[in-house]
Scaffold this active site. Structure first.
Site, PDB file in Angstrom:
ATOM      1  N   VAL A  62      16.604  42.210  95.307  1.00 14.20           N
ATOM      2  CA  VAL A  62      16.126  42.808  96.563  1.00 14.20           C
ATOM      3  C   VAL A  62      14.770  43.512  96.423  1.00 14.20           C
ATOM      4  O   VAL A  62      14.235  44.010  97.403  1.00 14.20           O
ATOM      5  CB  VAL A  62      17.168  43.776  97.187  1.00 14.20           C
ATOM      6  CG1 VAL A  62      18.342  43.008  97.761  1.00 14.20           C
ATOM      7  CG2 VAL A  62      17.625  44.837  96.202  1.00 14.20           C
ATOM      8  N   TYR A 113      16.163  58.997  90.353  1.00 15.60           N
ATOM      9  CA  TYR A 113      17.348  58.763  91.192  1.00 15.60           C
ATOM     10  C   TYR A 113      17.328  59.732  92.372  1.00 15.60           C
ATOM     11  O   TYR A 113      17.485  59.332  93.525  1.00 15.60           O
ATOM     12  CB  TYR A 113      18.637  58.925  90.373  1.00 15.60           C
ATOM     13  CG  TYR A 113      19.865  58.483  91.142  1.00 15.60           C
ATOM     14  CD1 TYR A 113      20.192  57.133  91.240  1.00 15.60           C
ATOM     15  CD2 TYR A 113      20.676  59.400  91.807  1.00 15.60           C
ATOM     16  CE1 TYR A 113      21.300  56.705  91.964  1.00 15.60           C
ATOM     17  CE2 TYR A 113      21.788  58.991  92.532  1.00 15.60           C
ATOM     18  CZ  TYR A 113      22.090  57.641  92.606  1.00 15.60           C
ATOM     19  OH  TYR A 113      23.181  57.223  93.336  1.00 15.60           O
ATOM     20  N   LYS A 126      16.709  58.608  96.303  1.00 20.59           N
ATOM     21  CA  LYS A 126      17.762  58.803  97.305  1.00 20.59           C
ATOM     22  C   LYS A 126      17.307  59.766  98.399  1.00 20.59           C
ATOM     23  O   LYS A 126      17.718  59.639  99.558  1.00 20.59           O
ATOM     24  CB  LYS A 126      19.045  59.293  96.622  1.00 20.59           C
ATOM     25  CG  LYS A 126      19.683  58.245  95.711  1.00 20.59           C
ATOM     26  CD  LYS A 126      20.071  56.992  96.493  1.00 20.59           C
ATOM     27  CE  LYS A 126      20.794  55.966  95.672  1.00 20.59           C
ATOM     28  NZ  LYS A 126      21.201  54.773  96.431  1.00 20.59           N
TER      29      LYS A 126
HETATM   30  P1  NAI Z   1      27.302  49.368  90.937  1.00 22.79           P
HETATM   31  O1  NAI Z   1      26.391  49.382  89.771  1.00 22.79           O
HETATM   32  O2  NAI Z   1      28.761  49.245  90.710  1.00 22.79           O
HETATM   33  O3  NAI Z   1      26.836  48.257  91.978  1.00 22.79           O
HETATM   34  C1  NAI Z   1      25.497  48.129  92.360  1.00 22.79           C
HETATM   35  C2  NAI Z   1      25.240  46.704  92.825  1.00 22.79           C
HETATM   36  O4  NAI Z   1      23.841  46.609  93.165  1.00 22.79           O
HETATM   37  C3  NAI Z   1      25.518  45.682  91.721  1.00 22.79           C
HETATM   38  O5  NAI Z   1      26.281  44.605  92.220  1.00 22.79           O
HETATM   39  C4  NAI Z   1      24.127  45.250  91.292  1.00 22.79           C
HETATM   40  O6  NAI Z   1      24.067  43.908  90.797  1.00 22.79           O
HETATM   41  C5  NAI Z   1      23.344  45.402  92.600  1.00 22.79           C
HETATM   42  N1  NAI Z   1      21.901  45.486  92.355  1.00 22.79           N
HETATM   43  C6  NAI Z   1      21.255  46.365  91.555  1.00 22.79           C
HETATM   44  N2  NAI Z   1      19.950  46.088  91.539  1.00 22.79           N
HETATM   45  C7  NAI Z   1      19.755  45.011  92.341  1.00 22.79           C
HETATM   46  C8  NAI Z   1      18.613  44.251  92.711  1.00 22.79           C
HETATM   47  N3  NAI Z   1      17.388  44.518  92.242  1.00 22.79           N
HETATM   48  N4  NAI Z   1      18.776  43.201  93.560  1.00 22.79           N
HETATM   49  C9  NAI Z   1      20.018  42.895  94.031  1.00 22.79           C
HETATM   50  N5  NAI Z   1      21.130  43.580  93.704  1.00 22.79           N
HETATM   51  C10 NAI Z   1      20.998  44.627  92.867  1.00 22.79           C
HETATM   52  O7  NAI Z   1      26.992  50.744  91.718  1.00 22.79           O
HETATM   53  P2  NAI Z   1      27.797  51.475  92.896  1.00 22.79           P
HETATM   54  O8  NAI Z   1      28.359  52.711  92.336  1.00 22.79           O
HETATM   55  O9  NAI Z   1      28.653  50.543  93.616  1.00 22.79           O
HETATM   56  O10 NAI Z   1      26.571  51.932  93.816  1.00 22.79           O
HETATM   57  C11 NAI Z   1      26.296  51.367  95.092  1.00 22.79           C
HETATM   58  C12 NAI Z   1      25.334  52.299  95.820  1.00 22.79           C
HETATM   59  O11 NAI Z   1      25.965  53.572  96.036  1.00 22.79           O
HETATM   60  C13 NAI Z   1      24.054  52.596  95.028  1.00 22.79           C
HETATM   61  O12 NAI Z   1      22.960  52.652  95.902  1.00 22.79           O
HETATM   62  C14 NAI Z   1      24.343  53.973  94.438  1.00 22.79           C
HETATM   63  O13 NAI Z   1      23.170  54.675  94.153  1.00 22.79           O
HETATM   64  C15 NAI Z   1      25.143  54.607  95.567  1.00 22.79           C
HETATM   65  N6  NAI Z   1      25.973  55.732  95.157  1.00 22.79           N
HETATM   66  C16 NAI Z   1      27.007  55.549  94.265  1.00 22.79           C
HETATM   67  C17 NAI Z   1      27.786  56.628  93.908  1.00 22.79           C
HETATM   68  C18 NAI Z   1      28.913  56.502  92.951  1.00 22.79           C
HETATM   69  O14 NAI Z   1      29.465  57.544  92.560  1.00 22.79           O
HETATM   70  N7  NAI Z   1      29.333  55.308  92.546  1.00 22.79           N
HETATM   71  C19 NAI Z   1      27.525  57.978  94.445  1.00 22.79           C
HETATM   72  C20 NAI Z   1      26.418  58.046  95.370  1.00 22.79           C
HETATM   73  C21 NAI Z   1      25.685  56.951  95.709  1.00 22.79           C
END
Ligand code: NAI
Length: 254
Positions: free
Chosen positions: A63, A155, A159
């Site tokens: 992305v 980060y 955000k």
């Molecule tokens: P995760 O690492 O489990 O999943 C992230 C997904 O984004 C993965 O499938 C990855 O392949 C994809 N991704 C990363 N870079 C990419 C790129 N350049 N192009 C396409 N896809 C890409 O992380 P999670 O925990 O599910 O996080 C999802 C969102 O929630 C993120 O934006 C994270 O910052 C946010 N978030 C997560 C929290 C948590 O505690 N897990 C808390 C607060 C926010």
């Protein structure tokens, strides 16, 4: 319930973690779902949703690439119809270092995925939502888009930028009935949080021991806690909601 019948939703980062749960709940509520991710496991997620009776497709996309974002959104429209929901969820955590020890490349890598990609996906989805006459964009920020915290400067900055960008876009596109809101999750044990803990030298038990008491409702959250909030913001039940910050954090920031 099928609150999203007739909607076409794009979920970035839908191959894993919160994004996969969001894609599943949107599909369950009747949306046709396109997963955009650089992780090929997005194909498995789409196939599982399809097996459950939903309409779901996967596009292998980094992305941060404007060309890929633009062409994949166009191909989603061709296959599923006008996009009316975009969930900017893809994100990375980056390295855990104070500002004076951080390399520019590490800063730029995080900003590219967490902030610039939100800009790119929004930029290229707007014409499709404009054609549809409405839309809902849900940007996944973090409690760290609101709060301070030590040692992960890009980060936090990325955000915070998502939170501010959401308000800017909410005002810009309100006259076209395109709503833009941000969601601010607390800690949820996805792969991202496991990586973050292990980089800090913590076992899962130690990380949970530190994080659980910080969430007054008791413990960290589930991906579905976030997914249901996204379903609401994507739905017509939120037709008067734009520029808002939906904090889903078990009381962490209260
Ligand atoms: P995760 O690492 O489990 O999943 C992230 C997904 O984004 C993965 O499938 C990855 O392949 C994809 N991704 C990363 N870079 C990419 C790129 N350049 N192009 C396409 N896809 C890409 O992380 P999670 O925990 O599910 O996080 C999802 C969102 O929630 C993120 O934006 C994270 O910052 C946010 N978030 C997560 C929290 C948590 O505690 N897990 C808390 C607060 C926010």
């Amino acid at each position: 319930m099928a609150r999203l019948n007739g909607k076409v939703a794009v979920v970035t980062g839908g191959a894993n973690g919160l994004g996969a749960a969001i894609a599943a709940r949107l599909a369950e509520e009747g949306a046709a779902v396109a997963i955009l991710d650089r992780d090929e496991r997005g194909q498995d997620v789409a196939e599982k949703l399809t097996a459950n009776g939903a309409k779901a497709i996967f596009r292998s996309v980094d992305v941060t690439s404007e060309d890929r974002v633009s062409s994949s959104l166009a191909s989603v429209v061709e296959e599923l119809g006008s996009i009316t929901v975009l969930v900017n969820n893809a994100g990375i955590e980056g390295v855990n270092k104070p500002t004076d020890q951080l390399d520019l490349a590490d800063w730029e890598k995080v900003m590219a995925v967490n902030s610039t990609a939100v800009f790119l996906c929004t930029k290229h989805v707007i014409p499709h939502m404009r054609a549809a006459g409405h839309g809902s964009i849900v940007n996944i920020s973090s409690i760290y888009g609101i709060l301070g915290g030590a040692d992960i400067p890009p980060y936090h900055a990325s955000k915070g930028a998502v939170r501010a960008m959401s308000k800017n876009d909410a005002l810009t596109y309100a006259p076209e009935n395109i709503r833009v809101n941000s969601v601010h999750p607390g800690f949820i044990f996805t792969d991202m949080v496991h990586r973050y803990a292990s980089e800090a030298g913590l076992s899962e038990a130690d990380a949970r021991g530190a994080l659980d008491p910080a969430h007054p409702l008791g413990g960290t959250g589930d991906p579905d806690d976030i997914a249901w909030g996204v379903v609401y913001l994507a739905s017509d039940q939120a037709k008067w909601v734009t520029g808002s910050e939906l904090v889903i954090d078990g009381g962490y920031t209260a």
